[in-house]
Design an enzyme around this catalytic site. Structure first.
Site, short mmCIF file in Angstrom:
data_model
loop_
_atom_site.label_atom_id
_atom_site.label_comp_id
_atom_site.label_asym_id
_atom_site.label_seq_id
_atom_site.Cartn_x
_atom_site.Cartn_y
_atom_site.Cartn_z
N TYR A 143 -11.25 -6.28 7.12
CA TYR A 143 -9.94 -6.04 6.51
C TYR A 143 -8.91 -6.88 7.25
CZ TYR A 143 -6.18 -3.31 4.34
OH TYR A 143 -5.10 -2.92 3.60
N LYS A 186 -10.77 0.76 1.34
CA LYS A 186 -9.98 0.27 2.49
C LYS A 186 -10.55 0.82 3.80
CE LYS A 186 -5.37 0.14 2.08
NZ LYS A 186 -4.29 -0.81 1.75
N ASP A 212 7.71 -4.40 7.14
CA ASP A 212 7.79 -5.82 6.76
C ASP A 212 8.88 -5.94 5.69
OD1 ASP A 212 5.70 -6.48 8.38
OD2 ASP A 212 4.25 -6.85 6.77
N SER A 250 0.81 -1.22 0.00
CA SER A 250 0.00 0.00 0.00
C SER A 250 0.85 1.27 0.00
CB SER A 250 -0.94 0.02 1.20
OG SER A 250 -0.22 0.08 2.39
N ASP A 256 1.73 -0.29 7.46
CA ASP A 256 3.15 -0.68 7.45
C ASP A 256 3.84 -0.23 6.15
OD1 ASP A 256 2.13 -2.36 5.54
OD2 ASP A 256 2.81 -4.22 6.47
N ASP A 258 5.96 -2.11 3.36
CA ASP A 258 6.47 -3.40 2.90
C ASP A 258 7.65 -3.11 1.99
OD1 ASP A 258 4.09 -5.14 3.81
OD2 ASP A 258 3.16 -3.50 2.70
N1 LIG Z 1 -2.56 -13.12 0.34
C1 LIG Z 1 -1.63 -12.59 -0.45
N2 LIG Z 1 -1.40 -13.10 -1.67
C2 LIG Z 1 -0.47 -12.55 -2.49
N3 LIG Z 1 0.28 -11.49 -2.15
C3 LIG Z 1 0.09 -10.95 -0.95
C4 LIG Z 1 -0.87 -11.46 -0.02
N4 LIG Z 1 -0.82 -10.72 1.10
C5 LIG Z 1 0.11 -9.78 0.89
N5 LIG Z 1 0.66 -9.91 -0.33
C6 LIG Z 1 1.69 -9.04 -0.93
O1 LIG Z 1 2.32 -8.30 0.09
C7 LIG Z 1 2.00 -6.92 -0.05
C8 LIG Z 1 1.90 -6.27 1.31
O2 LIG Z 1 0.87 -6.87 2.06
P1 LIG Z 1 0.15 -6.09 3.23
O3 LIG Z 1 -0.60 -7.11 3.99
O4 LIG Z 1 1.10 -5.22 3.94
O5 LIG Z 1 -0.96 -5.26 2.45
P2 LIG Z 1 -0.91 -3.83 1.76
O6 LIG Z 1 -1.43 -4.00 0.37
O7 LIG Z 1 0.42 -3.19 1.91
O8 LIG Z 1 -2.00 -3.05 2.61
P3 LIG Z 1 -1.84 -2.40 4.10
O9 LIG Z 1 -2.12 -0.95 3.91
O10 LIG Z 1 -2.87 -3.09 4.90
O11 LIG Z 1 -0.46 -2.69 4.59
C9 LIG Z 1 0.73 -6.87 -0.89
O12 LIG Z 1 0.56 -5.65 -1.56
C10 LIG Z 1 0.97 -8.03 -1.82
O13 LIG Z 1 1.80 -7.67 -2.89
MG LIG Z 2 1.39 -3.10 3.76
MG LIG Z 3 2.75 -5.90 5.24
#
Ligand SMILES: Nc1ncnc2c1ncn2[C@@H]1O[C@H](COP(=O)(O)OP(=O)(O)OP(=O)(O)O)[C@@H](O)[C@H]1O
Ligand SMILES: [Mg+2]
Ligand SMILES: [Mg+2]
Length: 575
Positions: A234, A225, A163, A98, A109, A111
């Site tokens: 979520y 979201k 992460d 995100s 977070d 990533d």
């Molecule tokens: N279930 C999944 N299957 C495939 N890829 C995933 C999955 N979960 C996470 N990812 C990968 O890891 C990334 C980071 O996941 P995260 O859970 O931090 O969500 P996010 O899209 O960054 O939203 P948030 O704002 O909640 O952090 C995702 O954008 C995706 O590319």
């Molecule tokens: Mg994230």
């Molecule tokens: Mg994450």
């Protein structure tokens, strides 16, 4: 001279995704007014970070990258790599998720993918780089989760959750202009964990590439979201949908309404997905077929893929279903919420409702007559993170055990953990609690209680033995599950919408110490200990039903909630 009447490529409407657009209408003034109202409403939820916070994030990413590059050099020296290779080893950090999409809310977070040269071992990242990170004064709560499907180091850097995933490039150096989007990047990578780590970034980039208007996509995704968080749906870990699934769903709407403004995209999101015939998958693109022998989601090849209830497929090779954890219950709840969203959007279009109604928090604590209360306790701080992480990562097992349990029609887990008892009696230590709302299709009797306790016991046995076999177990750790009636749940109603966000889950305290089997009746109170509100049992319901199940509706299948507007009758909380 003969002139061809056939349209040229440039005359053809551009197709984003697998089908042509549903509508290419340009926004009308009313749509723009609605988008302005939507933006104003979202701002009132304080989801946007200010410039200082954004700059802070950028600084943190730079610091991490420079630490990572320093570490790679140190590793080269330790491994006696030739000097010329050491000097050019490089190393790069690619933010994804995100934060990279530009839709992260406050408290989300970062990533980040760390790419290193092929001569390193993956293990080194989780031991030696981990140690280097841990030694930084800014770092707290660091954890290496090496056995996860996508191995990750999680940490908090000056309060920002990070992460870090790791992938090795089959090259001696990592150039600054590395293109990770080319499929050949995963061709020679033998370790599937590296491929999965690369794909976090590749998927994020593909999503951005596949939407017609990135700005509108971002606003619509932020709205979805916020809605999903407010409605407690979520969480990928607990069987709902995580950030990437919501992003793919919104991106698909953007593809079929390429000129729509954000408010229209949100309205269409609810309309299309309230009509969607699952398990038809949502895909953004036909992913290129590569013969690199990597497993990918395909119902024709993998039998188990056919059982996925809500497939939402990543747009990069090797494509995966992002919503594998969706269960019968979470599927029903997700559909119920989408229908509620659709009903409110229809009212917004008719100017009978405001956007704020879409974002009203759920009434989880009033919704069910019975709740399973899971409590993980610990007396020492040392293994707290691992213990809580282990329990939380397995709650889905408890939910599916409950779903298979005869008297249970639906098991609704609340996606936030609640800080548990902080008692004056130090021996009791601290605890974390999770709540699962239960819909029972029989009266809550001794027999039903015993039935539930069997599922509880199996679950606690599995977790305890996992904790022992993975060396997480420590003196003073315990786990209990008990079933409580709603009238025994006492809580403080949510004060503000934001308090239900990921940064500050509602706090509950148990004034009555649980017995270790968790079979006694316990009471939960809001931590503030201000006068709490006690909800009376609704005697009019003969068996457990959430208050917003359509009358006469038994919740016994994936489509049980698939009726529009069921939630509109649910009591709403004022913020
Ligand atoms: N279930 C999944 N299957 C495939 N890829 C995933 C999955 N979960 C996470 N990812 C990968 O890891 C990334 C980071 O996941 P995260 O859970 O931090 O969500 P996010 O899209 O960054 O939203 P948030 O704002 O909640 O952090 C995702 O954008 C995706 O590319
Ligand atoms: Mg994230
Ligand atoms: Mg994450």
């Amino acid at each position: 001279m003969f002139q061809s009447q056939a349209p040229t490529w440039s005359d053809m409407p551009r197709t984003y995704g697998l089908t042509g657009p549903i509508s290419e209408d340009l926004p009308e003034e009313e749509n723009l007014i609605q988008t302005r109202k939507l933006l104003d409403t979202m701002k009132s939820y304080n989801v946007y970070e200010n410039n200082l916070e954004l700059e802070h994030r950028e600084r943190v990413v730079k610091r991490l990258e420079s630490l990572f590059r320093d570490w790679l050099k140190e590793m080269c020296i330790e491994m006696n790599v030739p000097k010329v290779v050491t000097e050019k080893v490089g190393g790069k950090i690619f933010p994804f998720g995100s934060y990279h999409l530009g839709v992260h809310s406050k408290g989300a977070d970062i990533d980040a993918l760390c790419v290193g040269p092929g001569f390193l071992e993956r293990k080194a990242f989780f031991t030696s780089f981990f140690a280097k990170l841990k030694a930084q004064k800014e770092v707290k709560d660091i954890q290496a989760i090496e056995k996860a499907y996508v191995p990750v180091i999680t940490l908090s850097w000056e309060g920002i959750q990070i992460d870090l995933v790791f992938a090795l490039l089959p090259q001696r150096s990592v150039p600054d202009n590395l293109d990770l989007l080319n499929n050949s990047i995963v061709k020679n990578v033998v370790d599937a964990r590296c491929v999965r780590s690369f794909n976090g970034y590749r998927v994020t980039e593909e999503i951005l590439r596949l939407v017609p208007n990135v700005l509108n996509f971002k606003v619509a995704l932020r709205a979805i979201k916020l809605w999903a968080k407010q409605r407690n749906i979520y969480s990928n870990k607990l069987g709902f949908l995580g950030g990437v699934s919501w992003a793919i769903m919104v991106a698909r709407i953007c593809q079929v309404y390429p000129n729509a403004t954000a408010s229209t995209l949100v309205i269409k999101f609810f309309k299309i997905f309230s009509m969607w015939v699952w398990p038809i998958p949502i895909r953004l693109i036909e992913v290129e077929k590569c013969t690199y022998n990597l497993p990918f989601w395909d119902t024709k090849v993998n039998r188990c893929d056919r059982y996925h209830l809500m497939p939402i497929i990543t747009p990069a090779y090797p494509q995966q279903n992002t919503s594998v954890s969706v269960s019968r219950s979470t599927f029903a709840i997700l559909n119920e919420e989408i229908h509620r969203g659709h009903a409110i959007c229809l009212e917004i279009e008719q100017k009978k409702a405001k956007w704020s109604e879409l974002f009203e928090p759920t009434d989880f604590f009033k919704k069910y007559q019975h709740y399973a209360v899971l409590e993980a306790s610990y007396t020492t701080e040392e293994k707290r993170l691992e213990w809580i992480g282990l329990v939380e990562s397995k709650i889905r097992l408890l939910v599916s055990a409950l779903e298979r349990n005869e008297p249970v029609s639906l098991a609704h887990v609340h996606p936030h953990a609640f800080p548990g008892l902080r008692t004056a009696n130090k021996k009791d230590g601290q605890s974390t609690m999770w709540l699962i709302g239960l819909v029972l299709n029989v009266k809550y009797s001794e027999r039903c209680k015993k039935n539930l306790e069997r599922s509880f016991k199996t679950f606690t046995n599995i977790i305890n033995s996992l904790a022992r076999s993975s060396n997480i177990y420590d003196e003073g750790m315990s786990l209990s599950v008990a079933c409580l009636r709603r009238e025994d749940l006492i809580y403080e109603p949510q004060q503000k919408a934001l308090q239900t966000s990921e940064t500050e889950p509602p706090r509950l305290v148990s004034p009555v110490s649980a017995d270790k089997q968790g079979t006694t009746k316990r009471k939960l109170l809001h931590r503030s200990e201000t006068p709490s509100k006690k909800f009376k049992d609704d005697k009019s319901l003969p068996v457990d039903q959430p208050h917003n199940v359509p009358s006469g509706g038994h919740v016994d299948g994936p489509s049980a909630f698939a009726k529009p507007a069921v939630s509109l009758t649910a009591p709403r909380q004022t913020t």
